[in-house]
Design a protein around this motif. Structure first.
Motif, PDB file in Angstrom:
ATOM      1  N   ARG A   1       0.833  -1.209   0.000  1.00  0.00           N
ATOM      2  CA  ARG A   1       0.000   0.000   0.000  1.00  0.00           C
ATOM      3  C   ARG A   1       0.867   1.258   0.000  1.00  0.00           C
ATOM      4  N   GLN A   2       1.971   1.210   0.731  1.00  0.00           N
ATOM      5  CA  GLN A   2       2.841   2.383   0.716  1.00  0.00           C
ATOM      6  C   GLN A   2       3.510   2.536  -0.644  1.00  0.00           C
ATOM      7  N   ARG A   3       3.774   1.443  -1.336  1.00  0.00           N
ATOM      8  CA  ARG A   3       4.282   1.524  -2.704  1.00  0.00           C
ATOM      9  C   ARG A   3       3.240   2.186  -3.615  1.00  0.00           C
ATOM     10  N   ILE A   4       1.974   1.862  -3.395  1.00  0.00           N
ATOM     11  CA  ILE A   4       0.904   2.496  -4.173  1.00  0.00           C
ATOM     12  C   ILE A   4       0.871   3.998  -3.895  1.00  0.00           C
ATOM     13  N   ALA A   5       1.021   4.364  -2.617  1.00  0.00           N
ATOM     14  CA  ALA A   5       1.041   5.784  -2.257  1.00  0.00           C
ATOM     15  C   ALA A   5       2.215   6.499  -2.921  1.00  0.00           C
ATOM     16  N   ILE A   6       3.355   5.840  -3.011  1.00  0.00           N
ATOM     17  CA  ILE A   6       4.527   6.437  -3.674  1.00  0.00           C
ATOM     18  C   ILE A   6       4.271   6.554  -5.179  1.00  0.00           C
ATOM     19  N   ALA A   7       3.617   5.542  -5.757  1.00  0.00           N
ATOM     20  CA  ALA A   7       3.269   5.602  -7.182  1.00  0.00           C
ATOM     21  C   ALA A   7       2.357   6.790  -7.458  1.00  0.00           C
ATOM     22  N   ARG A   8       1.402   7.014  -6.578  1.00  0.00           N
ATOM     23  CA  ARG A   8       0.500   8.164  -6.711  1.00  0.00           C
ATOM     24  C   ARG A   8       1.293   9.474  -6.692  1.00  0.00           C
TER      25      ARG A   8
END
Length: 267
Positions: free
Chosen positions: A161-168
């Motif tokens: 999920r934190q990887r998704i936040a970084i992608a965003r």
């Protein structure tokens, strides 16, 4: 073009509290007092201090989420708080934020595609096809698959999920990412993976980071320079190697002495 990407110039921030009595004056809290620093392009700066030191207030000012009471926040040569709404909207494409809680920062009702592509849609008015293409590129950059775009946050671990936040944060191709306690909610083993990812992205894309953290070991690992905040004021500043091995200010020494397990030793 100047090497300075972010300039915080003599910034103050005051908050007025509710009156304690009907006819009494409203108390004033000084959250930041005369804070100033420069962050060069492609570098990482850590802001450390205890809760209440002013770290999160500083992050909100840098993100132009609220104005300073006095002073300037200049991003890429522009005073963010002097811009009109349209100009600030354009400037926002250049800086994004990664929040502390990977569970709370993602809307559980929205698919990953909607979450990751939202800044692109809002700030650039990108087409649906472009949103999907750029979102897939951003997920690939953080080690996730394009097939993950059609999943929901609950289908991922905290680290994912934190990887998704970084992608965003990456999708607008920002020059600056403000990372507010980006790994503090993660297990220690996952923290290292996310920090290594962020360093890799800096090497690949030249991203500049402002790290807000209470974790001195994290800042020691990833930052080129560190600022210590105490009660809204900078009490010490320098490289991690110098500051954490030979601290000069008593407050810095106390922070280091409080690190569990003696990870950082005070001389």
């Amino acid at each position: 073009m100047s090497d300075a990407l972010l300039e915080v110039i003599d910034v103050h921030r005051q908050y007025r509290l509710p009156r304690e009595s009907l006819f009494g004056a409203r108390p004033v809290v000084q959250a930041l007092a005369g804070v100033g620093f420069t962050l060069q392009r492609g570098r990482s700066l850590g802001i450390v201090g205890e809760s209440g030191s002013g770290k999160s207030t500083l992050a909100r000012l840098v993100m132009a989420l609220e104005p300073p009471s006095a002073g300037q926040v200049r991003f890429d040569g522009q005073d963010l708080h002097a811009l009109d709404a349209a100009a600030l909207r354009r400037a926002r494409a250049g800086f994004q934020m990664v929040f502390q809680d990977p569970y709370g920062s993602l809307d559980p009702r929205r698919k990953v595609l909607q979450t990751v592509s939202e800044p692109l849609a809002v700030l650039h008015g990108a087409s649906v096809a472009e949103q999907r293409e750029r979102a897939a590129e951003a997920l690939d950059a953080v080690g996730l698959r394009s097939a993950d775009l059609d999943k929901y946050p609950h289908e991922f671990s905290g680290g994912q999920r934190q990887r998704i936040a970084i992608a965003r944060a990456l999708i607008t191709r920002p020059k600056l990412i403000v990372a507010d306690e980006p790994v503090s909610a993660l297990d220690v083993s996952v923290q290292a993976q996310v920090l290594n990812l962020m360093q890799d992205l800096q090497d690949r894309f030249g991203v500049t980071y402002l790290f807000i953290s209470h974790d001195l070991a994290v800042v020691d690992l990833v930052c080129d320079e560190v600022i210590v905040l105490q009660q809204g004021r900078i009490v010490e500043q320098g490289s991690p190697d110098r500051l954490f091995r030979d601290p000069q200010h008593p407050y810095t020494r106390r922070l280091l002495a409080a690190v569990p397990g003696g990870m950082l030793q005070v001389p």
